[in-house]
Design a protein around this motif. Structure first.
Motif: not given
Ligand code: ADP
Length: 411
Positions: A141-162
Motif C-alpha cells: 500500500e505504501k509503495i502504491k501510495e508513494r508511486t501515486q505521489e511520485l506520479r503526482h510530483t512528476v506531473a507537477q514537475l512537468k507542469r512546472e517545466m512547461r
C-alpha cells in the motif's frame, strides 16, 4: 503404551526429550502413545488420549480428507511431512483449533504397523506469517501510495517545466523586443539629429543673411530668406508633429471625430500645399469626380493621409513628371489613389515600407524620417480602412488608401 511395554522407559525418555508433540497411531488409527508435549498441545490430561481415535485431534471439516490421506499414506509407507506450506489445524479438547504441521513416520513393531506423528505447533510461526503478510500488504500500500505521489510530483514537475519553458520564451521574446526597441531608439536618435540638422543650418544661414540685408531695396532678398526660415520651421514642426502623433497613437490617446465634409475642399487644400513643394515641370492632376461630393469620415485623418501620399509622390518623382490623384466611390468605401512616375520602390524593400523608420535603399539621399506612412497606416486601420501600394523600381508607384464611409452624398 502396552505396545511399547518392553522398551517403555526408553520410549518415555526419548519422547519426552523432543520438543514436538508426539502421537503414535495404529493401523486402526487409534492413538496408542503420546508424549506430554502432545497432551499439552491438544489440552488433554496425562494418558487421556490413549485409545482414542486419531480423529479427535482433527477438526470436523478436515476429517474426511484426512482419512483419505492416512490410508494413502499407509500404503506408501514413506516418511512424510504434512501440510508444508498449507494451513492444517489441530483440534483441542476444548474445541479450539490451532495451526500445526505434522511429520508422519511409519514403522512396524511386532508385525504391526504404526505411524508416529510429530506435531509442530505453528501458532507463533503463523502469527509471524500473518504479521509478515500484513507488513507486506502495508508495504504494498505504501509503495502504491508513494508511486501515486511520485506520479503526482512528476506531473507537477512537468507542469512546472512547461511553465518555465513558457516563461523563458516570454523572457526571450521581451528581450528580443527590448533589443529591437534599443535599435529603434538608436536609429531614431541618429534620424532626429540628421533630420533636424539640415533645417536648423538652413535657419541659421537665412537668419544670418537676413541680418545683413539692412538696405531698403534689399527687401526681396529679406523676404526670400524669411520664406526659407518659415518653411524650415514648418518642416521641423511637421517632424515634431509626426513624433507626437506616434506617441498619441501608441498610448491610444488619439481621438477620432467623424463628420460629413466636402471632399473637394480637403483635396484642394492638399494639392495647394503640395504645389508649393513641386519640382520644376512637376504637375498634380486634380480628380475630376469630386465636385460637390461629401463623405462621412474623420476629415483630419483623410487630410493627413492624402498629404503624406501626395508629398511622397512629389518627393520621390523627378522633374517634369505628373502625379494623379484619383478618387473611386464605391457603395460603402471611398478609395484615393496617388499615382506617380517616380523612382519606385525596390522589390526587396517593399514588404517593409509601412514599418516605422524604414526607408528604402534608393531614397537614402532624399530627406525623410520613415515615419509618415507608418502613422497613416495606423490611423487608417483604426478607422477600419486599409492602405496598400504597387510599385516598380524606377517606373513609379501607386499608393491607395481606402476609407469606409456610410455613404458618399452629393452636397
Ligand atoms: P519618408 O518619406 O519620410 O522617408 P514615409 O513613411 O513617408 O517616410 O515613407 C517610407 C518610405 O517609403 C520612404 O522612405 C520611401 O522609401 C518609400 N516611399 C514612400 N512613398 C514613395 C513613393 N511615392 N515612391 C517611392 N518610394 C516611396
Amino acid at each position: 503404551m502396552r505396545v511399547f511395554e518392553e522398551d517403555s522407559n526408553i520410549f518415555v525418555l526419548l519422547s519426552e526429550a523432543i520438543s514436538e508433540g508426539l502421537v503414535v497411531v495404529n493401523s486402526e488409527q487409534k492413538i496408542v502413545a503420546t508424549n506430554r508435549r502432545a497432551e499439552l498441545l491438544f489440552r488433554y490430561e496425562h494418558g487421556e488420549l490413549i485409545g482414542k481415535p486419531l480423529s479427535v485431534l482433527i477438526p470436523h471439516t478436515y476429517r474426511d480428507t484426512h482419512e483419505q490421506h492416512v490410508s494413502h499414506f499407509q500404503k506408501d509407507r514413506q516418511q512424510k511431512r504434512m501440510a508444508v506450506g498449507r494451513s492444517l489445524f489441530g483440534l483441542r479438547k476444548n474445541g479450539e483449533q490451532f495451526p500445526l504441521e505434522v511429520g508422519l513416520n511409519p514403522f512396524k513393531l511386532y508385525d504391526k504397523s504404526y505411524v508416529l506423528a510429530l506435531v509442530y505447533d505453528m501458532t507463533e510461526l503463523r502469527a509471524k506469517d500473518s504479521e509478515i503478510r500484513e507488513l507486506n500488504l502495508h508495504l504494498e500500500e505504501k509503495i502504491k501510495e508513494r508511486t501515486q505521489e511520485l506520479r503526482h510530483t512528476v506531473a507537477q514537475l512537468k507542469r512546472e517545466m512547461r511553465r518555465r519553458e513558457k516563461a523563458e520564451a516570454l523572457i526571450k521574446n521581451s528581450l528580443q523586443k527590448e533589443k529591437e526597441l534599443n535599435e529603434l531608439k538608436t536609429k531614431f536618435l541618429s534620424l532626429v539629429s540628421h533630420e533636424f540638422k539640415t533645417p536648423l543650418s538652413g535657419i541659421l544661414t537665412s537668419a544670418t543673411l537676413v541680418g545683413k540685408y539692412s538696405l531698403e531695396e534689399q527687401q526681396p532678398k529679406r523676404e526670400k530668406h524669411l520664406n526659407t526660415l518659415m518653411s524650415e520651421v514648418r518642416r521641423l514642426n511637421d517632424i515634431l508633429n509626426d513624433f507626437l502623433s506616434i506617441e498619441r497613437l501608441e498610448q491610444g490617446k488619439e481621438i477620432y471625430r467623424k463628420t460629413n465634409f466636402s471632399l473637394s475642399k480637403v483635396i484642394n487644400e492638399v494639392i495647394y500645399n503640395a504645389n508649393m513643394t513641386l519640382k520644376s515641370g512637376q504637375k498634380i492632376n486634380y480628380p475630376q469626380n469630386v465636385e460637390d461630393m461629401a463623405i462621412f469620415q474623420d476629415e483630419k485623418i483623410v487630410f493627413l493621409a492624402l498629404t503624406n501620399l501626395v508629398y511622397n509622390a512629389v518627393k520621390y518623382s523627378p522633374e517634369d513628371t505628373e502625379i494623379d490623384l484619383k478618387v473611386v466611390f464605391l457603395e460603402e468605401r471611398v478609395i484615393f489613389r496617388v499615382i506617380d512616375r517616380g523612382i519606385g520602390i525596390p522589390l526587396k524593400d517593399q514588404k517593409h515600407i509601412f514599418e516605422r523608420y524604414f526607408r528604402a535603399e534608393n531614397v537614402l539621399l532624399t530627406q525623410g524620417t520613415g515615419i509618415g506612412l507608418n502613422i497613416v497606416k495606423s490611423h487608417v486601420e483604426n478607422l477600419g480602412g486599409t492602405i496598400y501600394f504597387e510599385s516598380e523600381h524606377k517606373k513609379g508607384s501607386t499608393f491607395s488608401v481606402e476609407f469606409p464611409v456610410s455613404e458618399a452624398v452629393e452636397n
